[in-house]
Write a protein that holds these residues in place. Structure first.
Motif, PDB file in Angstrom:
ATOM      1  N   ILE A  67      -8.704 -18.778  -6.787  1.00 26.57           N
ATOM      2  CA  ILE A  67      -8.688 -17.323  -6.639  1.00 26.57           C
ATOM      3  C   ILE A  67      -7.422 -16.772  -7.284  1.00 26.57           C
ATOM      4  O   ILE A  67      -6.314 -17.244  -7.000  1.00 26.57           O
ATOM      5  CB  ILE A  67      -8.694 -16.939  -5.145  1.00 26.57           C
ATOM      6  CG1 ILE A  67      -9.934 -17.497  -4.465  1.00 26.57           C
ATOM      7  CG2 ILE A  67      -8.587 -15.429  -4.964  1.00 26.57           C
ATOM      8  CD1 ILE A  67      -9.846 -17.476  -2.945  1.00 26.57           C
ATOM      9  N   ARG A  68      -7.595 -15.770  -8.139  1.00 24.27           N
ATOM     10  CA  ARG A  68      -6.441 -15.058  -8.684  1.00 24.27           C
ATOM     11  C   ARG A  68      -6.264 -13.786  -7.861  1.00 24.27           C
ATOM     12  O   ARG A  68      -7.194 -13.004  -7.697  1.00 24.27           O
ATOM     13  CB  ARG A  68      -6.651 -14.713 -10.156  1.00 24.27           C
ATOM     14  CG  ARG A  68      -5.445 -14.009 -10.742  1.00 24.27           C
ATOM     15  CD  ARG A  68      -5.559 -13.802 -12.220  1.00 24.27           C
ATOM     16  NE  ARG A  68      -4.436 -13.025 -12.703  1.00 24.27           N
ATOM     17  CZ  ARG A  68      -4.297 -12.634 -13.946  1.00 24.27           C
ATOM     18  NH1 ARG A  68      -5.215 -12.966 -14.850  1.00 24.27           N
ATOM     19  NH2 ARG A  68      -3.260 -11.914 -14.305  1.00 24.27           N
ATOM     20  N   HIS A  69      -5.057 -13.604  -7.352  1.00 25.03           N
ATOM     21  CA  HIS A  69      -4.769 -12.461  -6.493  1.00 25.03           C
ATOM     22  C   HIS A  69      -4.230 -11.299  -7.319  1.00 25.03           C
ATOM     23  O   HIS A  69      -3.510 -11.511  -8.300  1.00 25.03           O
ATOM     24  CB  HIS A  69      -3.740 -12.849  -5.427  1.00 25.03           C
ATOM     25  CG  HIS A  69      -4.188 -14.003  -4.593  1.00 25.03           C
ATOM     26  ND1 HIS A  69      -5.137 -13.876  -3.599  1.00 25.03           N
ATOM     27  CD2 HIS A  69      -3.846 -15.313  -4.622  1.00 25.03           C
ATOM     28  CE1 HIS A  69      -5.347 -15.061  -3.045  1.00 25.03           C
ATOM     29  NE2 HIS A  69      -4.578 -15.953  -3.650  1.00 25.03           N
ATOM     30  N   PRO A  70      -4.563 -10.067  -6.918  1.00 27.01           N
ATOM     31  CA  PRO A  70      -4.003  -8.912  -7.620  1.00 27.01           C
ATOM     32  C   PRO A  70      -2.487  -8.886  -7.447  1.00 27.01           C
ATOM     33  O   PRO A  70      -1.960  -9.266  -6.397  1.00 27.01           O
ATOM     34  CB  PRO A  70      -4.653  -7.709  -6.947  1.00 27.01           C
ATOM     35  CG  PRO A  70      -5.262  -8.209  -5.696  1.00 27.01           C
ATOM     36  CD  PRO A  70      -5.417  -9.690  -5.805  1.00 27.01           C
ATOM     37  N   GLN A  71      -1.804  -8.452  -8.490  1.00 30.01           N
ATOM     38  CA  GLN A  71      -0.347  -8.419  -8.457  1.00 30.01           C
ATOM     39  C   GLN A  71       0.131  -7.071  -7.956  1.00 30.01           C
ATOM     40  O   GLN A  71      -0.217  -6.047  -8.513  1.00 30.01           O
ATOM     41  CB  GLN A  71       0.224  -8.700  -9.860  1.00 30.01           C
ATOM     42  CG  GLN A  71       1.712  -8.871  -9.870  1.00 30.01           C
ATOM     43  CD  GLN A  71       2.172  -9.970  -8.927  1.00 30.01           C
ATOM     44  OE1 GLN A  71       1.595 -11.048  -8.898  1.00 30.01           O
ATOM     45  NE2 GLN A  71       3.191  -9.697  -8.155  1.00 30.01           N
ATOM     46  N   LEU A  72       0.916  -7.096  -6.902  1.00 27.48           N
ATOM     47  CA  LEU A  72       1.476  -5.877  -6.348  1.00 27.48           C
ATOM     48  C   LEU A  72       2.806  -5.578  -7.021  1.00 27.48           C
ATOM     49  O   LEU A  72       3.606  -6.489  -7.251  1.00 27.48           O
ATOM     50  CB  LEU A  72       1.677  -6.025  -4.838  1.00 27.48           C
ATOM     51  CG  LEU A  72       0.411  -6.359  -4.042  1.00 27.48           C
ATOM     52  CD1 LEU A  72       0.759  -6.638  -2.584  1.00 27.48           C
ATOM     53  CD2 LEU A  72      -0.599  -5.238  -4.151  1.00 27.48           C
ATOM     54  N   PRO A  73       3.065  -4.299  -7.353  1.00 25.09           N
ATOM     55  CA  PRO A  73       4.332  -3.966  -8.000  1.00 25.09           C
ATOM     56  C   PRO A  73       5.524  -4.236  -7.071  1.00 25.09           C
ATOM     57  O   PRO A  73       5.404  -4.139  -5.846  1.00 25.09           O
ATOM     58  CB  PRO A  73       4.209  -2.471  -8.302  1.00 25.09           C
ATOM     59  CG  PRO A  73       2.997  -1.989  -7.602  1.00 25.09           C
ATOM     60  CD  PRO A  73       2.209  -3.163  -7.137  1.00 25.09           C
ATOM     61  N   SER A  74       6.650  -4.593  -7.665  1.00 20.19           N
ATOM     62  CA  SER A  74       7.866  -4.868  -6.912  1.00 20.19           C
ATOM     63  C   SER A  74       9.022  -4.120  -7.560  1.00 20.19           C
ATOM     64  O   SER A  74       9.187  -4.185  -8.775  1.00 20.19           O
ATOM     65  CB  SER A  74       8.165  -6.364  -6.925  1.00 20.19           C
ATOM     66  OG  SER A  74       9.472  -6.611  -6.479  1.00 20.19           O
ATOM     67  N   PRO A  75       9.832  -3.436  -6.767  1.00 21.37           N
ATOM     68  CA  PRO A  75      10.957  -2.718  -7.349  1.00 21.37           C
ATOM     69  C   PRO A  75      12.046  -3.653  -7.890  1.00 21.37           C
ATOM     70  O   PRO A  75      12.817  -3.268  -8.746  1.00 21.37           O
ATOM     71  CB  PRO A  75      11.498  -1.876  -6.189  1.00 21.37           C
ATOM     72  CG  PRO A  75      11.001  -2.534  -4.950  1.00 21.37           C
ATOM     73  CD  PRO A  75       9.727  -3.238  -5.326  1.00 21.37           C
ATOM     74  N   GLN A  76      12.081  -4.893  -7.409  1.00 17.06           N
ATOM     75  CA  GLN A  76      13.117  -5.832  -7.839  1.00 17.06           C
ATOM     76  C   GLN A  76      12.721  -6.632  -9.079  1.00 17.06           C
ATOM     77  O   GLN A  76      13.571  -7.036  -9.853  1.00 17.06           O
ATOM     78  CB  GLN A  76      13.448  -6.805  -6.700  1.00 17.06           C
ATOM     79  CG  GLN A  76      14.595  -7.733  -7.032  1.00 17.06           C
ATOM     80  CD  GLN A  76      14.922  -8.709  -5.917  1.00 17.06           C
ATOM     81  OE1 GLN A  76      14.091  -9.022  -5.086  1.00 17.06           O
ATOM     82  NE2 GLN A  76      16.136  -9.202  -5.913  1.00 17.06           N
TER      83      GLN A  76
END
Length: 167
Positions: A67-76
């Motif tokens: 399973i490839r998971h959606p990438q959540l944006p990260s401020p860092q």
């Protein structure tokens, strides 16, 4: 439920086979790198550093396996290529050109062949090991001071050992 060490290493061998057969520049990073260098006794997931130009190719190779998971944006993190997979119950982070924001600056860590400082053989596959010095810098920029300090102490001990041998 956390996968057993042997199961995680079997997934690593499976992925290493694909990466090596397709001649993709890659290396182990994160806590798995620390594990292979004897600095920690366990690791949670597989952090695989890749050449960011191979991102689409790696996605095609790994996607059928789990399973490839959606990438959540990260401020860092402003990483060019980041993919998260779960394969056979094992979490995998694939990272191409790690980019960390620190004090308003973005510091880039593209994988380069000269930063591969060693390798181990596992299940007949070559497992390249990323630079501990690079990970010391990465952890410091991430604010993960304990891991950065552990790597600094290991580096200093190694340097001291080399100095003693020369004298």
């Amino acid at each position: 439920m956390e996968k057993k060490m042997e199961e995680k290493l079997q997934v690593l061998i499976q992925l290493a086979t694909l990466l090596n057969e397709n001649q993709i520049l890659w290396a182990v990073g994160g806590s798995l790198l620390l594990y292979f260098n004897g600095l920690v006794c366990d690791f949670h997931d597989l952090d695989l550093m890749i050449d960011e130009h191979a991102c689409e190719q790696v996605a095609r190779l790994f996607s059928p396996l789990g399973i490839r998971h959606p990438q959540l944006p990260s401020p860092q993190f402003h990483t060019q290529c980041i993919m998260e997979f779960t394969i056979s119950g094992v979490e995998i982070d694939v990272i191409g050109n790690l980019r960390i924001e620190h004090e308003g600056q973005i510091v880039s860590f593209p994988l380069q062949s000269e930063e591969i400082e060693g390798q181990i053989m596992l299940g007949g596959q070559r497992i390249p090991l990323h630079s501990l010095r690079q990970w010391e810098r990465c952890y410091a920029l991430m604010g993960r001071t304990e891991k950065a300090a552990m790597l600094r102490r290991a580096r200093e001990a190694e340097e001291l050992g080399k100095a003693i041998k020369k004298s």
